[in-house]
Write a protein that holds these residues in place. Sequence first.
Motif, PDB file in Angstrom:
ATOM      1  N   THR A   1      -6.924   6.791  -1.077  1.00 30.13           N
ATOM      2  CA  THR A   1      -7.505   6.280  -1.848  1.00 30.13           C
ATOM      3  C   THR A   1      -7.684   5.144  -1.744  1.00 30.13           C
ATOM      4  O   THR A   1      -8.558   3.891  -1.296  1.00 30.13           O
ATOM      5  CB  THR A   1      -7.202   6.033  -3.546  1.00 30.13           C
ATOM      6  OG1 THR A   1      -7.359   7.562  -3.749  1.00 30.13           O
ATOM      7  CG2 THR A   1      -7.930   5.826  -4.036  1.00 30.13           C
ATOM      8  N   GLU A   2      -6.348   4.153  -0.927  1.00 30.73           N
ATOM      9  CA  GLU A   2      -6.842   3.318  -0.517  1.00 30.73           C
ATOM     10  C   GLU A   2      -7.231   2.573   0.853  1.00 30.73           C
ATOM     11  O   GLU A   2      -8.226   1.616   1.089  1.00 30.73           O
ATOM     12  CB  GLU A   2      -5.333   1.633  -0.784  1.00 30.73           C
ATOM     13  CG  GLU A   2      -4.420   2.108  -1.840  1.00 30.73           C
ATOM     14  CD  GLU A   2      -5.352   1.403  -2.979  1.00 30.73           C
ATOM     15  OE1 GLU A   2      -5.250  -0.167  -2.828  1.00 30.73           O
ATOM     16  OE2 GLU A   2      -5.867   0.812  -4.012  1.00 30.73           O
TER      17      GLU A   2
ATOM     18  N   ASP B   1      -2.791   8.246  -2.651  1.00 32.12           N
ATOM     19  CA  ASP B   1      -2.582   6.984  -3.663  1.00 32.12           C
ATOM     20  C   ASP B   1      -2.868   5.937  -2.069  1.00 32.12           C
ATOM     21  O   ASP B   1      -3.920   5.060  -2.259  1.00 32.12           O
ATOM     22  CB  ASP B   1      -1.234   6.244  -4.169  1.00 32.12           C
ATOM     23  CG  ASP B   1      -1.365   6.172  -5.973  1.00 32.12           C
ATOM     24  OD1 ASP B   1      -2.385   7.268  -6.237  1.00 32.12           O
ATOM     25  OD2 ASP B   1      -0.704   6.715  -5.979  1.00 32.12           O
TER      26      ASP B   1
ATOM     27  N   MET C   1       1.072  -1.387  -0.085  1.00 29.39           N
ATOM     28  CA  MET C   1      -0.180   0.091   0.426  1.00 29.39           C
ATOM     29  C   MET C   1       0.477   1.756   0.042  1.00 29.39           C
ATOM     30  O   MET C   1       2.326   0.990  -0.104  1.00 29.39           O
ATOM     31  CB  MET C   1      -1.474  -0.140   1.045  1.00 29.39           C
ATOM     32  CG  MET C   1      -1.683   0.820   1.532  1.00 29.39           C
ATOM     33  SD  MET C   1      -3.139   1.229   2.558  1.00 29.39           S
ATOM     34  CE  MET C   1      -4.150   0.310   1.872  1.00 29.39           C
TER      35      MET C   1
ATOM     36  N   LYS D   1     -10.769   3.321   0.041  1.00 29.79           N
ATOM     37  CA  LYS D   1     -11.325   1.555  -0.338  1.00 29.79           C
ATOM     38  C   LYS D   1     -11.765   0.442   0.933  1.00 29.79           C
ATOM     39  O   LYS D   1     -12.449  -0.364   1.100  1.00 29.79           O
ATOM     40  CB  LYS D   1     -10.462   1.519  -1.760  1.00 29.79           C
ATOM     41  CG  LYS D   1     -10.509   2.287  -3.235  1.00 29.79           C
ATOM     42  CD  LYS D   1     -10.146   1.466  -3.495  1.00 29.79           C
ATOM     43  CE  LYS D   1      -9.917   2.284  -5.125  1.00 29.79           C
ATOM     44  NZ  LYS D   1      -8.773   1.548  -5.703  1.00 29.79           N
ATOM     45  N   ARG D   2     -10.507   0.589   1.578  1.00 30.36           N
ATOM     46  CA  ARG D   2     -10.780  -0.639   2.853  1.00 30.36           C
ATOM     47  C   ARG D   2     -11.889  -0.360   3.400  1.00 30.36           C
ATOM     48  O   ARG D   2     -12.510  -0.898   3.813  1.00 30.36           O
ATOM     49  CB  ARG D   2      -9.882  -0.813   3.173  1.00 30.36           C
ATOM     50  CG  ARG D   2      -9.426  -1.730   3.934  1.00 30.36           C
ATOM     51  CD  ARG D   2      -7.816  -1.610   5.422  1.00 30.36           C
ATOM     52  NE  ARG D   2      -7.910  -2.061   6.444  1.00 30.36           N
ATOM     53  CZ  ARG D   2      -6.964  -3.039   6.453  1.00 30.36           C
ATOM     54  NH1 ARG D   2      -5.573  -2.953   5.709  1.00 30.36           N
ATOM     55  NH2 ARG D   2      -6.965  -3.533   7.441  1.00 30.36           N
TER      56      ARG D   2
END
Length: 76
Positions: A11-12, A8, A1, A15-16
Amino acid sequence: MADIFSLDGLTEAAKRTVRTFAQALASFLGVGSGLAGVDWKVALGAAGGAALLSFLHAVSGDVSGGSGASGRHAVT
């Protein structure tokens, strides 16, 4: 990650968090209970709590040895 303080990384983590919220909410839709049988205050509260813990886990970098926002992995 990616680094959590980059776009980024955020964003990750987002999403999680959303995936965890959806999974926790779906767990309240047990077999046969249907939408009408769900206590939505409890379901949304539990899903929100799970999402918060998931986000904090992503931000913390998972110092327990897994992979998190920092990308560190346990060496065994």
